[in-house]
Design a protein around this motif. Structure first.
Motif, PDB file in Angstrom:
ATOM      1  N   LEU A 106     -41.913 -73.649 -53.275  1.00  0.00           N
ATOM      2  CA  LEU A 106     -43.254 -73.156 -52.665  1.00  0.00           C
ATOM      3  C   LEU A 106     -44.280 -74.557 -52.789  1.00  0.00           C
ATOM      4  O   LEU A 106     -45.103 -74.483 -52.098  1.00  0.00           O
ATOM      5  CB  LEU A 106     -43.910 -72.062 -53.212  1.00  0.00           C
ATOM      6  CG  LEU A 106     -43.113 -70.683 -53.291  1.00  0.00           C
ATOM      7  CD1 LEU A 106     -43.994 -69.728 -54.290  1.00  0.00           C
ATOM      8  CD2 LEU A 106     -43.433 -70.295 -51.817  1.00  0.00           C
ATOM      9  N   GLN A 107     -43.717 -75.549 -53.425  1.00  0.00           N
ATOM     10  CA  GLN A 107     -44.518 -76.527 -53.419  1.00  0.00           C
ATOM     11  C   GLN A 107     -44.076 -77.879 -52.574  1.00  0.00           C
ATOM     12  O   GLN A 107     -44.567 -78.681 -52.465  1.00  0.00           O
ATOM     13  CB  GLN A 107     -44.703 -77.372 -54.912  1.00  0.00           C
ATOM     14  CG  GLN A 107     -45.257 -76.216 -55.815  1.00  0.00           C
ATOM     15  CD  GLN A 107     -46.694 -75.469 -55.618  1.00  0.00           C
ATOM     16  OE1 GLN A 107     -47.533 -76.298 -55.146  1.00  0.00           O
ATOM     17  NE2 GLN A 107     -46.647 -74.351 -55.691  1.00  0.00           N
ATOM     18  N   GLU A 108     -43.018 -77.469 -51.954  1.00  0.00           N
ATOM     19  CA  GLU A 108     -42.427 -78.270 -50.979  1.00  0.00           C
ATOM     20  C   GLU A 108     -43.252 -78.632 -49.504  1.00  0.00           C
ATOM     21  O   GLU A 108     -43.762 -77.654 -49.319  1.00  0.00           O
ATOM     22  CB  GLU A 108     -40.829 -78.233 -50.597  1.00  0.00           C
ATOM     23  CG  GLU A 108     -39.916 -78.324 -51.696  1.00  0.00           C
ATOM     24  CD  GLU A 108     -39.732 -79.680 -52.238  1.00  0.00           C
ATOM     25  OE1 GLU A 108     -39.922 -80.603 -51.332  1.00  0.00           O
ATOM     26  OE2 GLU A 108     -39.459 -80.025 -53.549  1.00  0.00           O
ATOM     27  N   ARG A 109     -43.141 -79.921 -48.913  1.00  0.00           N
ATOM     28  CA  ARG A 109     -44.018 -79.990 -47.968  1.00  0.00           C
ATOM     29  C   ARG A 109     -42.931 -80.460 -46.650  1.00  0.00           C
ATOM     30  O   ARG A 109     -41.854 -81.035 -47.038  1.00  0.00           O
ATOM     31  CB  ARG A 109     -44.935 -81.052 -47.967  1.00  0.00           C
ATOM     32  CG  ARG A 109     -45.789 -80.787 -48.956  1.00  0.00           C
ATOM     33  CD  ARG A 109     -46.773 -81.994 -49.378  1.00  0.00           C
ATOM     34  NE  ARG A 109     -47.511 -81.844 -50.404  1.00  0.00           N
ATOM     35  CZ  ARG A 109     -48.794 -81.408 -50.352  1.00  0.00           C
ATOM     36  NH1 ARG A 109     -49.655 -81.478 -48.969  1.00  0.00           N
ATOM     37  NH2 ARG A 109     -49.764 -81.237 -51.358  1.00  0.00           N
ATOM     38  N   LEU A 110     -43.059 -80.293 -45.377  1.00  0.00           N
ATOM     39  CA  LEU A 110     -42.403 -80.836 -44.193  1.00  0.00           C
ATOM     40  C   LEU A 110     -42.648 -82.268 -44.052  1.00  0.00           C
ATOM     41  O   LEU A 110     -41.905 -82.941 -43.911  1.00  0.00           O
ATOM     42  CB  LEU A 110     -43.176 -79.962 -43.044  1.00  0.00           C
ATOM     43  CG  LEU A 110     -42.194 -80.409 -41.737  1.00  0.00           C
ATOM     44  CD1 LEU A 110     -40.489 -80.309 -42.015  1.00  0.00           C
ATOM     45  CD2 LEU A 110     -42.614 -79.388 -40.892  1.00  0.00           C
ATOM     46  N   ALA A 111     -43.881 -82.666 -44.398  1.00  0.00           N
ATOM     47  CA  ALA A 111     -43.973 -84.160 -44.156  1.00  0.00           C
ATOM     48  C   ALA A 111     -45.386 -84.359 -45.430  1.00  0.00           C
ATOM     49  O   ALA A 111     -45.948 -83.326 -45.700  1.00  0.00           O
ATOM     50  CB  ALA A 111     -44.735 -84.457 -42.795  1.00  0.00           C
ATOM     51  N   GLU A 112     -45.511 -85.447 -45.727  1.00  0.00           N
ATOM     52  CA  GLU A 112     -46.265 -85.641 -46.565  1.00  0.00           C
ATOM     53  C   GLU A 112     -47.992 -85.335 -46.705  1.00  0.00           C
ATOM     54  O   GLU A 112     -48.457 -85.078 -47.742  1.00  0.00           O
ATOM     55  CB  GLU A 112     -46.471 -87.358 -47.150  1.00  0.00           C
ATOM     56  CG  GLU A 112     -47.309 -87.821 -48.467  1.00  0.00           C
ATOM     57  CD  GLU A 112     -46.680 -87.131 -49.781  1.00  0.00           C
ATOM     58  OE1 GLU A 112     -47.311 -86.871 -50.441  1.00  0.00           O
ATOM     59  OE2 GLU A 112     -45.235 -87.150 -49.751  1.00  0.00           O
ATOM     60  N   ASP A 113     -48.453 -85.418 -45.413  1.00  0.00           N
ATOM     61  CA  ASP A 113     -49.609 -85.082 -45.035  1.00  0.00           C
ATOM     62  C   ASP A 113     -49.866 -83.494 -44.623  1.00  0.00           C
ATOM     63  O   ASP A 113     -51.051 -83.105 -44.192  1.00  0.00           O
ATOM     64  CB  ASP A 113     -50.293 -86.048 -43.938  1.00  0.00           C
ATOM     65  CG  ASP A 113     -49.776 -85.904 -42.520  1.00  0.00           C
ATOM     66  OD1 ASP A 113     -48.430 -85.262 -42.522  1.00  0.00           O
ATOM     67  OD2 ASP A 113     -50.149 -86.231 -41.606  1.00  0.00           O
ATOM     68  N   MET A 114     -48.761 -82.877 -44.932  1.00  0.00           N
ATOM     69  CA  MET A 114     -48.939 -81.406 -44.596  1.00  0.00           C
ATOM     70  C   MET A 114     -49.005 -80.577 -45.830  1.00  0.00           C
ATOM     71  O   MET A 114     -48.530 -81.109 -46.724  1.00  0.00           O
ATOM     72  CB  MET A 114     -47.810 -80.836 -43.648  1.00  0.00           C
ATOM     73  CG  MET A 114     -47.683 -81.529 -42.277  1.00  0.00           C
ATOM     74  SD  MET A 114     -46.371 -81.239 -41.341  1.00  0.00           S
ATOM     75  CE  MET A 114     -46.693 -79.506 -40.859  1.00  0.00           C
TER      76      MET A 114
ATOM     77  N   PRO B 214     -48.071 -77.574 -48.672  1.00  0.00           N
ATOM     78  CA  PRO B 214     -46.861 -77.188 -48.959  1.00  0.00           C
ATOM     79  C   PRO B 214     -46.559 -75.549 -48.488  1.00  0.00           C
ATOM     80  O   PRO B 214     -47.202 -75.063 -47.798  1.00  0.00           O
ATOM     81  CB  PRO B 214     -47.038 -77.063 -50.553  1.00  0.00           C
ATOM     82  CG  PRO B 214     -48.519 -77.020 -50.824  1.00  0.00           C
ATOM     83  CD  PRO B 214     -48.999 -77.504 -49.630  1.00  0.00           C
ATOM     84  N   LEU B 215     -45.469 -75.224 -48.789  1.00  0.00           N
ATOM     85  CA  LEU B 215     -44.675 -73.749 -48.513  1.00  0.00           C
ATOM     86  C   LEU B 215     -45.560 -72.900 -48.705  1.00  0.00           C
ATOM     87  O   LEU B 215     -45.830 -71.749 -47.919  1.00  0.00           O
ATOM     88  CB  LEU B 215     -43.360 -73.702 -48.706  1.00  0.00           C
ATOM     89  CG  LEU B 215     -42.523 -72.424 -48.482  1.00  0.00           C
ATOM     90  CD1 LEU B 215     -42.567 -71.954 -47.276  1.00  0.00           C
ATOM     91  CD2 LEU B 215     -41.528 -72.346 -49.310  1.00  0.00           C
ATOM     92  N   GLY B 216     -46.133 -72.614 -49.875  1.00  0.00           N
ATOM     93  CA  GLY B 216     -46.830 -71.710 -50.550  1.00  0.00           C
ATOM     94  C   GLY B 216     -48.209 -71.775 -49.649  1.00  0.00           C
ATOM     95  O   GLY B 216     -48.726 -70.392 -49.501  1.00  0.00           O
ATOM     96  N   THR B 217     -48.746 -72.682 -49.176  1.00  0.00           N
ATOM     97  CA  THR B 217     -50.114 -72.384 -48.317  1.00  0.00           C
ATOM     98  C   THR B 217     -49.753 -72.094 -47.261  1.00  0.00           C
ATOM     99  O   THR B 217     -50.534 -71.638 -46.461  1.00  0.00           O
ATOM    100  CB  THR B 217     -50.704 -74.073 -48.552  1.00  0.00           C
ATOM    101  OG1 THR B 217     -50.841 -74.458 -49.804  1.00  0.00           O
ATOM    102  CG2 THR B 217     -51.868 -74.190 -47.818  1.00  0.00           C
TER     103      THR B 217
END
Length: 171
Positions: A38-46, A48-51
């Motif tokens: 849930l803390q992973e992101r598609l790109a650094e400036d995007m 995370p999954l939970g958000t």
């Protein structure tokens, strides 16, 4: 807006929230630690999954709250457990089920905040079609893309589960 139009909006919101829940289930089956996922992101400036889950839910929630004449209370962007993500989806579906609105309300102008110092004013129908629904898809798509990037076995059929009851095979 006729009752059939409201029913269609409610169906769209509910079925797309079901897609979000489904892709989270695929992720849960694939990853041992969904809280970390849930803390992973598609790109650094995007975000995370939970958000992405919270923001996807905020779209139909804000519309339902506005229709009810309530202040819009967005969910916290901090979604740190799968249980919280699923609770947000379930609560949002409850709000969607209660949407009741007439043409007069949808003819009103809706002020929409767009970040610090920015806003727009749109007729409610345009607010729904040009902001709420596209943002719903954006955040669900981003959640899907994060899971896909991490290796979850999600595909187009997972993203379009609502279409599956209508799919036929030729003989």
């Amino acid at each position: 807006m006729a009752n059939s139009e409201i029913s269609e909006i409610k169906r769209l919101f509910t079925s797309r929230l079901d897609v979000l829940d489904h892709i989270l289930s695929v992720g849960e089956a694939h990853f041992a630690d969904m809280e970390a996922t849930l803390q992973e992101r598609l790109a650094e400036d995007m975000l995370p999954l939970g958000t992405q889950v919270a923001f996807a839910c905020n779209q139909p929630r804000s519309f339902a709250q506005w229709c009810a004449g309530e202040a819009v209370a967005n969910l916290s962007a901090e979604v740190d457990s799968l249980a919280m993500a699923r609770a947000h989806i379930a609560q949002t579906k409850e709000l969607v089920a209660g949407i009741a609105v007439d043409d007069r309300k949808l003819d009103e102008i809706k002020r929409v905040g767009l970040g610090p110092g920015k806003y727009c004013e749109l007729p409610a129908r345009q607010y729904l079609n040009d902001l709420v629904i596209p943002n719903l898809y954006f955040h669900i798509t981003t959640a899907y893309a994060i899971l896909r990037k991490l290796g979850a076995p999600v595909g187009k059929a997972d993203f379009m589960t609502y279409l599956m009851p209508h799919v036929m095979e030729e003989a």
